[in-house]
Scaffold this motif. Structure first.
Motif, PDB file in Angstrom:
ATOM      1  N   ALA A 168     106.632 -50.558 -90.393  1.00 14.71           N
ATOM      2  CA  ALA A 168     107.453 -50.764 -89.194  1.00 14.71           C
ATOM      3  C   ALA A 168     108.895 -51.106 -89.584  1.00 14.71           C
ATOM      4  N   LEU A 169     109.043 -51.943 -90.611  1.00 15.83           N
ATOM      5  CA  LEU A 169     110.387 -52.295 -91.066  1.00 15.83           C
ATOM      6  C   LEU A 169     111.093 -51.077 -91.669  1.00 15.83           C
ATOM      7  N   ALA A 170     110.370 -50.329 -92.496  1.00 15.11           N
ATOM      8  CA  ALA A 170     110.976 -49.151 -93.134  1.00 15.11           C
ATOM      9  C   ALA A 170     111.467 -48.159 -92.080  1.00 15.11           C
ATOM     10  N   ARG A 171     110.672 -47.980 -91.026  1.00 19.13           N
ATOM     11  CA  ARG A 171     111.082 -47.049 -89.953  1.00 19.13           C
ATOM     12  C   ARG A 171     112.387 -47.511 -89.306  1.00 19.13           C
ATOM     13  N   GLU A 172     112.473 -48.817 -89.043  1.00 17.76           N
ATOM     14  CA  GLU A 172     113.672 -49.327 -88.380  1.00 17.76           C
ATOM     15  C   GLU A 172     114.886 -49.222 -89.314  1.00 17.76           C
ATOM     16  N   LEU A 173     114.705 -49.563 -90.574  1.00 21.36           N
ATOM     17  CA  LEU A 173     115.824 -49.475 -91.514  1.00 21.36           C
ATOM     18  C   LEU A 173     116.287 -48.026 -91.669  1.00 21.36           C
ATOM     19  N   ALA A 174     115.333 -47.089 -91.721  1.00 25.44           N
ATOM     20  CA  ALA A 174     115.699 -45.672 -91.830  1.00 25.44           C
ATOM     21  C   ALA A 174     116.502 -45.241 -90.611  1.00 25.44           C
ATOM     22  N   ALA A 175     116.058 -45.699 -89.434  1.00 26.50           N
ATOM     23  CA  ALA A 175     116.763 -45.332 -88.200  1.00 26.50           C
ATOM     24  C   ALA A 175     118.186 -45.875 -88.215  1.00 26.50           C
ATOM     25  N   GLN A 176     118.382 -47.008 -88.913  1.00 24.31           N
ATOM     26  CA  GLN A 176     119.723 -47.599 -88.997  1.00 24.31           C
ATOM     27  C   GLN A 176     120.520 -47.080 -90.190  1.00 24.31           C
ATOM     28  N   GLY A 177     119.927 -46.112 -90.917  1.00 26.19           N
ATOM     29  CA  GLY A 177     120.684 -45.459 -91.974  1.00 26.19           C
ATOM     30  C   GLY A 177     120.610 -46.104 -93.347  1.00 26.19           C
ATOM     31  N   TRP A 178     119.689 -47.030 -93.520  1.00 27.58           N
ATOM     32  CA  TRP A 178     119.524 -47.606 -94.854  1.00 27.58           C
ATOM     33  C   TRP A 178     118.848 -46.586 -95.782  1.00 27.58           C
ATOM     34  N   ALA A 179     119.256 -46.557 -97.039  1.00 31.80           N
ATOM     35  CA  ALA A 179     118.499 -45.837 -98.052  1.00 31.80           C
ATOM     36  C   ALA A 179     117.327 -46.716 -98.458  1.00 31.80           C
ATOM     37  N   LEU A 180     116.196 -46.076 -98.757  1.00 31.49           N
ATOM     38  CA  LEU A 180     114.979 -46.848 -98.973  1.00 31.49           C
ATOM     39  C   LEU A 180     114.315 -46.511-100.293  1.00 31.49           C
ATOM     40  N   VAL A 181     113.861 -47.558-100.963  1.00 32.21           N
ATOM     41  CA  VAL A 181     112.921 -47.405-102.068  1.00 32.21           C
ATOM     42  C   VAL A 181     111.628 -48.035-101.574  1.00 32.21           C
ATOM     43  N   LEU A 182     110.572 -47.216-101.488  1.00 33.56           N
ATOM     44  CA  LEU A 182     109.335 -47.681-100.868  1.00 33.56           C
ATOM     45  C   LEU A 182     108.192 -47.685-101.868  1.00 33.56           C
ATOM     46  N   ASP A 183     107.335 -48.664-101.704  1.00 32.72           N
ATOM     47  CA  ASP A 183     106.180 -48.820-102.575  1.00 32.72           C
ATOM     48  C   ASP A 183     104.941 -48.999-101.705  1.00 32.72           C
ATOM     49  N   ALA A 184     103.819 -48.463-102.196  1.00 33.40           N
ATOM     50  CA  ALA A 184     102.515 -48.757-101.599  1.00 33.40           C
ATOM     51  C   ALA A 184     101.464 -48.301-102.592  1.00 33.40           C
ATOM     52  N   ARG A 185     100.281 -48.846-102.462  1.00 38.18           N
ATOM     53  CA  ARG A 185      99.223 -48.438-103.397  1.00 38.18           C
ATOM     54  C   ARG A 185      98.640 -47.064-103.040  1.00 38.18           C
ATOM     55  N   ASP A 186      98.493 -46.812-101.739  1.00 41.68           N
ATOM     56  CA  ASP A 186      97.826 -45.582-101.305  1.00 41.68           C
ATOM     57  C   ASP A 186      98.834 -44.424-101.300  1.00 41.68           C
ATOM     58  N   PRO A 187      98.715 -43.480-102.248  1.00 41.83           N
ATOM     59  CA  PRO A 187      99.737 -42.437-102.344  1.00 41.83           C
ATOM     60  C   PRO A 187      99.777 -41.528-101.120  1.00 41.83           C
ATOM     61  N   VAL A 188      98.642 -41.301-100.480  1.00 44.64           N
ATOM     62  CA  VAL A 188      98.625 -40.394 -99.326  1.00 44.64           C
ATOM     63  C   VAL A 188      99.351 -41.025 -98.145  1.00 44.64           C
ATOM     64  N   ARG A 189      99.034 -42.300 -97.880  1.00 42.14           N
ATOM     65  CA  ARG A 189      99.691 -42.960 -96.742  1.00 42.14           C
ATOM     66  C   ARG A 189     101.184 -43.161 -97.002  1.00 42.14           C
ATOM     67  N   LEU A 190     101.518 -43.460 -98.250  1.00 42.47           N
ATOM     68  CA  LEU A 190     102.936 -43.608 -98.573  1.00 42.47           C
ATOM     69  C   LEU A 190     103.668 -42.282 -98.407  1.00 42.47           C
ATOM     70  N   HIS A 191     103.001 -41.200 -98.800  1.00 44.19           N
ATOM     71  CA  HIS A 191     103.596 -39.870 -98.681  1.00 44.19           C
ATOM     72  C   HIS A 191     103.918 -39.542 -97.214  1.00 44.19           C
ATOM     73  N   ARG A 192     102.980 -39.885 -96.319  1.00 40.36           N
ATOM     74  CA  ARG A 192     103.214 -39.618 -94.893  1.00 40.36           C
ATOM     75  C   ARG A 192     104.481 -40.331 -94.414  1.00 40.36           C
ATOM     76  N   VAL A 193     104.637 -41.591 -94.844  1.00 40.93           N
ATOM     77  CA  VAL A 193     105.818 -42.356 -94.435  1.00 40.93           C
ATOM     78  C   VAL A 193     107.085 -41.753 -95.045  1.00 40.93           C
ATOM     79  N   ALA A 194     106.997 -41.348 -96.304  1.00 39.27           N
ATOM     80  CA  ALA A 194     108.171 -40.783 -96.978  1.00 39.27           C
ATOM     81  C   ALA A 194     108.620 -39.502 -96.300  1.00 39.27           C
ATOM     82  N   VAL A 195     107.671 -38.633 -95.957  1.00 42.80           N
ATOM     83  CA  VAL A 195     108.030 -37.376 -95.289  1.00 42.80           C
ATOM     84  C   VAL A 195     108.644 -37.668 -93.929  1.00 42.80           C
TER      85      VAL A 195
END
Lengths: 349, 245
Positions: free
Chosen positions: B25-52
């Motif tokens: 939820a935070l990453a989505r809001e920061l992206a909407a505000q134009g922040w560049a993001l470095v994201l981490d998560a254990r589950d590669p599939v779920r992280l991939h969905r967020v990254a795309v």
């Protein structure tokens, strides 16, 4: 042989990786296939219904609404020899484009020649005319043929034809198994199979999330999986409203995701260099590749293609050769199943 | 137009545990505000969905791995180095420990060690790794804590002790690094997978959605408040009321 050289072999397809039957025959749903998603971030293994996780409000999903005709008929030549004949398409002058097959369905039969007469069920006779699309090609897999009496191809095939089934498929799936849920315009000889795993339920979920589903029409000819030819000219139609929907989505920052290589071919045939799409209809002989990249299509849902298939060049046109190679490496290592009843990919460069 | 005008610099955030719940939820809001993001998560599939999803909005680096793994933390550090700056480090990735919850007398010590590593050691290790990039911007460190760090709830000893350690590290860091803003953030109960693990079989989705906490969290991510420990309910009472009303 054929006019164009085969494309380079990009991977080795391990044995036993052709889907031999529809998932429905294994007691599963149409959508119960795997989905490999390849993006600039990673290549990940998903299940087909997870496609919706990758689409968002404002995106357009462009589908091919061509209905697959039962396009295989039993033919008999002057000597009484019987063999399957695949009816690929009807030309504007009423001639049909046909491919003779070996009786055991193991591949095309190149023995047709100008003047060959073929007797078809229902008292229809074909007189073989010239090789298609290149009249000078010898030998040729596809030939045009004059049909007498004049019959409507779709109505004739619905009465006398059966679905084209290649030899890797076990049994004879019914015609309905070769239709996409949105199919409405009769005309394809082979199924535009990228859309096959979509269920009505998944479509409703996508639409209710603000994703627009836009139909175009491109009637697929016969591909002959044994050969590696560039795609032949195919009839297509992109309506004014489809073009408007694609353009307005792009203008608002939405992505254009094509379901199937046929959709890419149709859209790119009517796309300006700036990616604006215009309404259009006719025959397209557009051949896409890394050298002629896609202008309008941002992503592609597609089945799994053979190592030397010209379709891979079209994938390059959307996703770039590097990502396509990465995806196929994962498909080969990941036990995926090839062909129309097999698994699927989403390329999102 | 000046010939040497530079492109506007995007603020950069590193968010751990970004594939679901509060992190997503935070990453989505920061992206909407134009922040560049470095994201981490254990589950590669779920992280991939967020990254795309977020890659269409901003510059995203998505690295799947476990924050307890030093090699993975180093990879995250290199992704930050590529930006040459870091405006916010949000240590959100957490593990609950055993599910269902167990009393301390039954607690498997391996689980305790793992929970301390993920919830307390790894956040400090990330701070150490990215400190130069944070110092360059005078950025914010946000360590996501819990009321279990300060209250004694039966069954919450494993998770709570790890969050208490995190609180202590956060408070000391704030004193030692006055050029940064350093926060512990208690989001309160939320409808998240971690909360579901704490109450298996129970419907936790009557709790506030993680999105409702994001406005409060953003106050800290942007470094607008003095260093310290904050509860979401105290930061954004209006939003919290709106959700429960």
């Amino acid at each position: 042989m054929t006019a164009a050289a085969p494309t380079r072999t990009r991977f080795v397809l391990p044995p036993g990786r052709l889907a031999t039957e529809p998932p429905e025959w294994r007691g599963r749903g149409r959508d119960d296939v795997r989905l490999l998603v390849a993006s600039r971030y990673a290549v990940v293994h998903e299940h087909f219904p997870s496609l919706r996780e990758y689409l968002r409000e404002g995106d357009v999903l462009v589908v091919n609404n061509s209905v697959t005709l039962p396009s295989a008929v039993a033919a008999r030549d002057g000597s009484g020899r019987r063999f399957p004949l695949h009816v690929s398409t009807a030309l504007d002058d009423g001639r049909w484009v046909v491919e003779a097959r070996r009786p055991d369905q193991s591949g095309p039969d190149f023995s047709l020649s100008p003047g060959t007469r073929l007797a078809l069920p229902g008292g229809v006779e074909l007189v073989v005319d010239e090789p298609f699309p290149d009249a000078g090609a010898r030998p040729s897999r596809l030939w045009s043929a004059v049909v007498s009496p004049t019959v409507d191809r779709a109505r004739y095939l619905e009465r006398f034809g059966s679905p084209i089934v290649y030899d890797y498929v076990t049994g004879h799936p019914p015609t309905s198994y070769y239709q996409n849920v949105w199919a409405s315009e009769p005309g394809s000889a082979e199924m535009p199979s990228a859309g096959r795993p979509f269920t009505a339920e998944l479509l409703v979920r996508l639409v209710s999330r603000g994703i627009t589903v836009v139909p175009i029409t491109l009637h697929c000819g016969v591909s002959s999986p044994e050969l590696h030819e560039p795609p032949a000219p195919e009839p297509f139609r992109v309506s004014e409203s489809a073009a408007a929907a694609v353009n307005s989505a792009r203008a608002r920052g939405g992505r254009v995701v094509a379901v199937g290589t046929t959709v890419v071919r149709a859209l790119e045939s009517v796309a300006s260099p700036d990616g604006t799409v215009h309404e259009g209809a006719g025959w397209t002989d557009l051949v896409l590749s890394a050298e002629r990249p896609a202008r309008v299509v941002d992503g592609l849902v597609t089945g799994l293609h053979e190592p030397e298939a010209s379709h891979l060049d079209l994938l390059d046109a959307v996703a770039g050769p590097e990502l396509v190679d990465k995806a196929y490496e994962a498909l080969v290592q990941g036990d995926y199943l090839w062909h129309e009843f097999g698994d699927s990919t989403l390329l999102l460069p | 137009m000046t010939p040497h005008a530079q492109a506007p610099v995007r603020p950069v955030a590193l968010v751990t545990g970004a594939s679901r719940g509060l992190g997503r939820a935070l990453a989505r809001e920061l992206a909407a505000q134009g922040w560049a993001l470095v994201l981490d998560a254990r589950d590669p599939v779920r992280l991939h969905r967020v990254a795309v999803e977020l890659g269409a909005l901003t510059d995203v680096s998505a690295l799947a791995g476990d924050v307890a793994d030093p090699a993975h933390r180093e990879a995250l550090g290199r992704a930050v180095d590529a930006h040459r700056r870091l405006d916010a480090l949000v240590n959100n990735a957490s593990v609950l420990g055993p599910s269902p919850l167990v009393p301390l007398r039954e607690l498997d010590l391996t689980e305790l060690q793992r929970t301390w590593t993920v919830n307390a050691l790894a956040p400090l290790a990330l701070v150490q790794r990215v400190l130069p990039a944070l110092e360059r911007t005078g950025g914010a460190v946000v360590d996501v804590s819990s009321d279990a760090a300060v209250e004694a709830y039966a069954g919450w000893g494993c998770y709570g002790s790890a969050k208490a350690a995190l609180d202590a590290l956060t408070a000391v860091l704030a004193v030692e690094q006055p050029e940064l803003t350093v926060y512990a953030f208690d989001p309160g109960d939320m409808a998240t997978d971690l909360h579901q693990q704490a109450f298996p079989g129970e419907d936790v989705y009557d709790r506030p959605a993680p999105e409702s906490v994001v406005p409060a969290l953003l106050e800290l991510v942007c470094g607008r408040l003095p260093s310290g420990r904050y509860r979401a309910a105290d930061l954004a009472p209006v939003e919290a009321e709106a959700v429960t009303a």
